[in-house]
Design a protein around this motif. Structure first.
Motif, PDB file in Angstrom:
ATOM      1  N   LEU A  39       0.808  -0.921  -0.019  1.00  0.00           N
ATOM      2  CA  LEU A  39      -0.070  -0.168  -0.084  1.00  0.00           C
ATOM      3  C   LEU A  39       0.374   1.933   0.024  1.00  0.00           C
ATOM      4  CD1 LEU A  39      -3.150  -1.122   2.658  1.00  0.00           C
ATOM      5  CD2 LEU A  39      -3.350  -1.054  -0.162  1.00  0.00           C
ATOM      6  N   ILE A  40       1.856   1.457  -1.024  1.00  0.00           N
ATOM      7  CA  ILE A  40       2.802   2.998  -0.530  1.00  0.00           C
ATOM      8  C   ILE A  40       2.191   3.721  -0.808  1.00  0.00           C
ATOM      9  CG2 ILE A  40       3.923   1.143  -2.515  1.00  0.00           C
ATOM     10  CD1 ILE A  40       6.719   2.886  -1.258  1.00  0.00           C
ATOM     11  N   ILE A  41       1.417   3.463  -2.205  1.00  0.00           N
ATOM     12  CA  ILE A  41       0.447   4.407  -2.776  1.00  0.00           C
ATOM     13  C   ILE A  41      -0.081   5.251  -2.410  1.00  0.00           C
ATOM     14  CG2 ILE A  41      -0.709   4.975  -4.628  1.00  0.00           C
ATOM     15  CD1 ILE A  41       1.999   4.564  -5.649  1.00  0.00           C
ATOM     16  N   PHE A  42      -1.295   4.402  -1.129  1.00  0.00           N
ATOM     17  CA  PHE A  42      -1.987   5.107  -0.276  1.00  0.00           C
ATOM     18  C   PHE A  42      -1.238   5.864   1.277  1.00  0.00           C
ATOM     19  CE2 PHE A  42      -3.976   2.312  -2.271  1.00  0.00           C
ATOM     20  CZ  PHE A  42      -5.656   2.674  -2.957  1.00  0.00           C
ATOM     21  N   SER A  43      -0.244   4.719   1.528  1.00  0.00           N
ATOM     22  CA  SER A  43       0.858   5.592   2.733  1.00  0.00           C
ATOM     23  C   SER A  43       0.852   6.389   2.374  1.00  0.00           C
ATOM     24  CB  SER A  43       1.451   4.432   2.807  1.00  0.00           C
ATOM     25  OG  SER A  43       1.148   3.795   3.030  1.00  0.00           O
ATOM     26  N   ILE A  44       1.877   7.991   1.074  1.00  0.00           N
ATOM     27  CA  ILE A  44       2.325   8.233   0.544  1.00  0.00           C
ATOM     28  C   ILE A  44       1.007   9.593   0.389  1.00  0.00           C
ATOM     29  CG2 ILE A  44       3.487   9.310  -1.903  1.00  0.00           C
ATOM     30  CD1 ILE A  44       5.045   7.433  -1.702  1.00  0.00           C
ATOM     31  N   LEU A  45      -0.560   8.987  -0.481  1.00  0.00           N
ATOM     32  CA  LEU A  45      -1.203   9.572  -0.498  1.00  0.00           C
ATOM     33  C   LEU A  45      -2.162  10.386   0.863  1.00  0.00           C
ATOM     34  CD1 LEU A  45      -3.042   8.362  -3.519  1.00  0.00           C
ATOM     35  CD2 LEU A  45      -2.839  10.182  -3.255  1.00  0.00           C
ATOM     36  N   GLY A  46      -1.618   8.948   2.277  1.00  0.00           N
ATOM     37  CA  GLY A  46      -2.318   9.750   3.326  1.00  0.00           C
ATOM     38  C   GLY A  46      -1.447  11.053   3.809  1.00  0.00           C
ATOM     39  N   TRP A  47       0.099  10.626   3.457  1.00  0.00           N
ATOM     40  CA  TRP A  47       0.661  11.517   4.091  1.00  0.00           C
ATOM     41  C   TRP A  47       0.391  13.033   3.491  1.00  0.00           C
ATOM     42  CZ3 TRP A  47       6.201   9.067   3.899  1.00  0.00           C
ATOM     43  CH2 TRP A  47       6.559   8.219   4.729  1.00  0.00           C
ATOM     44  N   VAL A  48       0.528  13.181   2.133  1.00  0.00           N
ATOM     45  CA  VAL A  48      -0.473  14.127   1.905  1.00  0.00           C
ATOM     46  C   VAL A  48      -1.637  14.619   2.333  1.00  0.00           C
ATOM     47  CG1 VAL A  48      -1.397  14.945  -1.366  1.00  0.00           C
ATOM     48  CG2 VAL A  48       0.463  13.653  -0.669  1.00  0.00           C
ATOM     49  N   PHE A  49      -2.790  13.460   1.902  1.00  0.00           N
ATOM     50  CA  PHE A  49      -4.019  14.638   2.440  1.00  0.00           C
ATOM     51  C   PHE A  49      -4.097  14.743   4.541  1.00  0.00           C
ATOM     52  CE2 PHE A  49      -6.237  10.865  -0.002  1.00  0.00           C
ATOM     53  CZ  PHE A  49      -6.201  11.201  -1.054  1.00  0.00           C
ATOM     54  N   ALA A  50      -2.732  14.072   5.080  1.00  0.00           N
ATOM     55  CA  ALA A  50      -2.683  14.604   6.319  1.00  0.00           C
ATOM     56  C   ALA A  50      -2.334  16.309   5.790  1.00  0.00           C
ATOM     57  CB  ALA A  50      -0.910  14.111   7.193  1.00  0.00           C
ATOM     58  N   GLY A  51      -0.929  16.354   5.510  1.00  0.00           N
ATOM     59  CA  GLY A  51      -0.974  17.843   5.106  1.00  0.00           C
ATOM     60  C   GLY A  51      -1.783  18.807   4.943  1.00  0.00           C
ATOM     61  N   LEU A  52      -3.437  18.452   3.599  1.00  0.00           N
ATOM     62  CA  LEU A  52      -4.077  19.264   3.582  1.00  0.00           C
ATOM     63  C   LEU A  52      -4.964  19.282   4.920  1.00  0.00           C
ATOM     64  CD1 LEU A  52      -5.488  20.283   0.949  1.00  0.00           C
ATOM     65  CD2 LEU A  52      -6.610  18.556   0.681  1.00  0.00           C
ATOM     66  N   ILE A  53      -5.305  18.026   5.354  1.00  0.00           N
ATOM     67  CA  ILE A  53      -6.872  18.726   6.444  1.00  0.00           C
ATOM     68  C   ILE A  53      -5.198  19.662   7.324  1.00  0.00           C
ATOM     69  CG2 ILE A  53      -6.932  16.965   8.302  1.00  0.00           C
ATOM     70  CD1 ILE A  53      -7.239  15.019   6.554  1.00  0.00           C
ATOM     71  N   PHE A  54      -4.270  19.462   7.854  1.00  0.00           N
ATOM     72  CA  PHE A  54      -3.496  20.281   8.541  1.00  0.00           C
ATOM     73  C   PHE A  54      -4.016  21.950   8.206  1.00  0.00           C
ATOM     74  CE2 PHE A  54       0.053  22.329  10.817  1.00  0.00           C
ATOM     75  CZ  PHE A  54       0.227  21.944  11.869  1.00  0.00           C
ATOM     76  N   LEU A  55      -3.725  21.840   6.524  1.00  0.00           N
ATOM     77  CA  LEU A  55      -3.214  23.201   6.133  1.00  0.00           C
ATOM     78  C   LEU A  55      -4.924  24.394   6.466  1.00  0.00           C
ATOM     79  CD1 LEU A  55      -1.278  23.957   2.966  1.00  0.00           C
ATOM     80  CD2 LEU A  55      -1.244  24.208   5.785  1.00  0.00           C
ATOM     81  N   ILE A  56      -5.904  23.237   6.366  1.00  0.00           N
ATOM     82  CA  ILE A  56      -7.176  23.310   6.245  1.00  0.00           C
ATOM     83  C   ILE A  56      -7.757  24.037   8.033  1.00  0.00           C
ATOM     84  CG2 ILE A  56      -9.493  22.586   6.003  1.00  0.00           C
ATOM     85  CD1 ILE A  56      -8.128  21.298   3.178  1.00  0.00           C
ATOM     86  N   GLU A  57      -7.989  22.847   8.663  1.00  0.00           N
ATOM     87  CA  GLU A  57      -8.066  22.233   9.941  1.00  0.00           C
ATOM     88  C   GLU A  57      -7.219  23.193  10.736  1.00  0.00           C
ATOM     89  OE1 GLU A  57     -10.912  21.573  10.724  1.00  0.00           O
ATOM     90  OE2 GLU A  57     -11.508  20.684   8.323  1.00  0.00           O
TER      91      GLU A  57
END
Length: 151
Positions: A39-57
């Motif tokens: 699941l390396i692709i989904f792990s990297i996507l998870g990190w990208v999503f985490a950065g986006l969530i941090f900037l929004i929240e």
């Protein structure tokens, strides 16, 4: 107002904000644990999503950035209906990771789905965007003064 008062408020926008911050933590942690799996692709996507969530929240961090594009994205997603749509897309992508293999990323997908539901209900109720004590600018200033200006 404390975190307990925020949780007792009955506002779905605040519940969505707390569940989004929990999803942020899970995306970072479980993304790291699943990095060496299929699941390396989904792990990297998870990190990208985490950065986006941090900037929004945590809008205080986006306002500190000198980049106008980041500030514009943060302002765009302040409305509950846009947050609900964003988290719906993010949760669908994370649920797709279970099609490849079942892993701990399912916790992140579940939290993102819960966040979608909270923000969707808040949008239907026409609640104001959440301003909790957990991630406000005054909390950051208070933490800075507690540590003598060194955070």
């Amino acid at each position: 107002m404390s975190i307990i008062d925020d949780l007792k408020s009955g506002r779905c926008a605040i519940y969505g904000q707390f569940s989004a911050l929990l999803a942020f933590v899970c995306l970072v942690i479980f993304g790291f644990f699943n990095l060496i799996s299929t699941l390396i692709i989904f792990s990297i996507l998870g990190w990208v999503f985490a950065g986006l969530i941090f900037l929004i929240e945590v809008p205080f961090c986006a306002s500190c950035c000198a980049n106008e594009n980041l500030q514009r994205v943060s302002r765009f997603f302040q409305a509950n209906q846009f947050k609900a749509i964003l988290y719906l897309v993010l949760s669908i992508i994370m649920w797709l990771s279970t099609r490849v293999a079942t892993s701990s990323l399912i916790v992140s997908a579940l939290l993102l789905t819960l966040t979608t539901a909270f923000y969707g209900i808040a949008a239907l109720r026409k609640e104001d965007p959440a301003k909790s004590t957990l991630n406000s600018a005054s909390t950051a200033v208070q933490a800075s003064s507690t540590f003598g200006g060194r955070v």
